[in-house]
Design a protein around this motif. Structure first.
Motif, short mmCIF file in Angstrom:
data_model
loop_
_atom_site.label_atom_id
_atom_site.label_comp_id
_atom_site.label_asym_id
_atom_site.label_seq_id
_atom_site.Cartn_x
_atom_site.Cartn_y
_atom_site.Cartn_z
N UNK A 126 5.48 -1.76 1.53
CA UNK A 126 3.64 -2.19 1.60
C UNK A 126 3.07 -0.85 1.00
N UNK A 127 3.66 0.41 1.21
CA UNK A 127 3.06 1.50 0.48
C UNK A 127 3.23 1.69 -1.04
N UNK A 128 4.34 0.69 -2.09
CA UNK A 128 4.23 0.82 -3.21
C UNK A 128 3.56 -0.45 -3.91
N UNK A 129 3.37 -1.01 -3.12
CA UNK A 129 2.52 -2.99 -3.77
C UNK A 129 0.81 -2.87 -2.85
N UNK A 130 1.34 -2.81 -1.69
CA UNK A 130 -0.82 -2.09 -1.51
C UNK A 130 -1.23 -0.74 -1.69
N UNK A 131 -0.34 -0.02 -1.93
CA UNK A 131 -1.69 1.54 -1.65
C UNK A 131 -1.50 1.21 -3.77
N UNK A 132 0.06 1.34 -3.54
CA UNK A 132 -0.01 1.25 -5.49
C UNK A 132 -1.17 1.09 -6.41
N UNK A 133 -2.29 -0.21 -5.03
CA UNK A 133 -3.45 -0.98 -6.36
C UNK A 133 -4.23 0.17 -6.45
N UNK A 134 -4.04 1.14 -5.97
CA UNK A 134 -5.77 1.78 -6.01
C UNK A 134 -4.92 3.69 -6.69
N UNK A 135 -3.23 4.05 -6.09
CA UNK A 135 -3.06 5.06 -7.17
C UNK A 135 -1.31 5.20 -7.45
N UNK A 136 -0.98 6.12 -8.06
CA UNK A 136 0.63 5.68 -8.57
C UNK A 136 1.14 6.61 -7.10
N UNK A 137 2.07 5.67 -6.72
CA UNK A 137 2.57 6.55 -5.41
C UNK A 137 3.90 6.67 -6.50
N UNK A 138 3.71 8.62 -5.91
CA UNK A 138 4.60 9.68 -6.39
C UNK A 138 6.37 9.92 -5.58
N UNK A 139 5.74 9.55 -4.73
CA UNK A 139 7.28 9.49 -3.20
C UNK A 139 6.56 9.33 -1.48
#
Length: 285
Positions: free
Chosen positions: A254-267
């Motif tokens: 979920x973090x990678x898909x949904x939060x990835x809409x707002x930011x680049x997910x580094x780790x």
């Protein structure tokens, strides 16, 4: 760097006496000095004051000043290990959900701009009265943050996104994206799969969270089925007719898909905070 960002980040820190080394000195030394022995402890003049137990408890569940201090040192170490550069080198920090300074205290002596926001008036009053390096700002639930666009190159948020509804989560992710400058680093703690696993398998954790086992099992089943967000409402000190507060679990996917809409997910620092909360490290676009 855009003009708005430059103006915010190059703003001079508040005037007053020269700060002690604090966060600007050797990190290990600073952590040791802030980690007192068990028992009575009165911080020396270079160490930030501790909030009273009545303010500690609602935001952290702690009443022992020494344990509160331990949390601050543990969390600062974890954040430092996840950061791409020393925390002291950021120029404008936003502490989103600052509480009564569990992290903010550890930035004693910070030479940049440090803004701590919270929805609780008592927390904000304590920060303002006791931590000279912090600009304390009270916010209103579900209202835009009273902060300018592109103002911060580092955003930290401990134990906020671990308690939000899915709608509120998206609202505040968008707000943090607005106030973060392009390239800014964000570190937001969550209850992830590790916290859910421990809640289901360890009686101490289960009792601490005080939520029905069937709801935890329902969320675990949702994770397995690809539903990566679970919220359990609680009637806590922040719950009101206009704002819901509870326990939230968020899966890595979920973090990678949904939060990835707002930011680049580094780790994702799994269990970075006391082998329980994860810390999601993001980069603003």
């Amino acid at each position: 760097m855009c003009e708005t960002m430059a103006g915010a980040l190059e703003r001079s820190p508040r005037t007053g006496p020269a700060p002690t080394a604090g966060i600007n000195g050797d990190l290990e030394d600073w952590l040791v000095r802030n980690r007192p022995p068990e028992g009575e402890w009165v911080p020396d003049a270079d160490i930030a004051p501790l909030p009273p137990p009545g303010l500690m408890y609602p935001t952290t569940g702690l009443t022992n000043p020494v344990h509160f201090a331990y949390h601050g040192t543990d969390f600062l170490r974890a954040l430092s290990q996840l950061s791409p550069m020393p925390l002291r080198d950021y120029r404008a920090v936003l502490d989103f959900g600052a509480g009564v300074g569990r992290i903010a205290r550890m930035f004693q002596g910070f030479r940049g701009r440090y803004v701590g926001v919270d929805i609780d008036a008592g927390n904000v009053a304590w920060l303002e009265a006791n931590l000279a390096h912090v600009e304390a700002v009270q916010t209103t639930p579900r209202k835009p943050l009273p902060l300018a666009n592109n103002s911060f190159d580092y955003v930290v948020s401990i134990s906020v996104f671990s308690h939000l509804t899915e709608v509120d989560q998206h609202f505040y992710l968008a707000e943090l994206g607005r106030v973060a400058a392009p390239g800014a680093i964000l570190m937001l703690s969550i209850h992830g799969a590790r916290a859910l696993e421990r809640a289901l398998s360890e009686d101490v954790i289960f009792e601490m969270l005080s939520i029905p086992r069937d709801r935890l099992e329902e969320i675990a089943a949702g994770f397995a089925a690809g539903r990566g967000y679970g919220f359990i409402r609680q009637d806590g000190h922040l719950t009101s007719a206009t704002y819901e507060y509870g326990i939230t679990f968020i899966s890595p996917d979920y973090i990678k898909t949904e939060w990835g809409r707002y930011f680049e997910v580094l780790t994702i620092g799994v269990g970075a905070l006391h082998d329980f909360q994860d810390v999601v490290v993001l980069k603003a676009r």
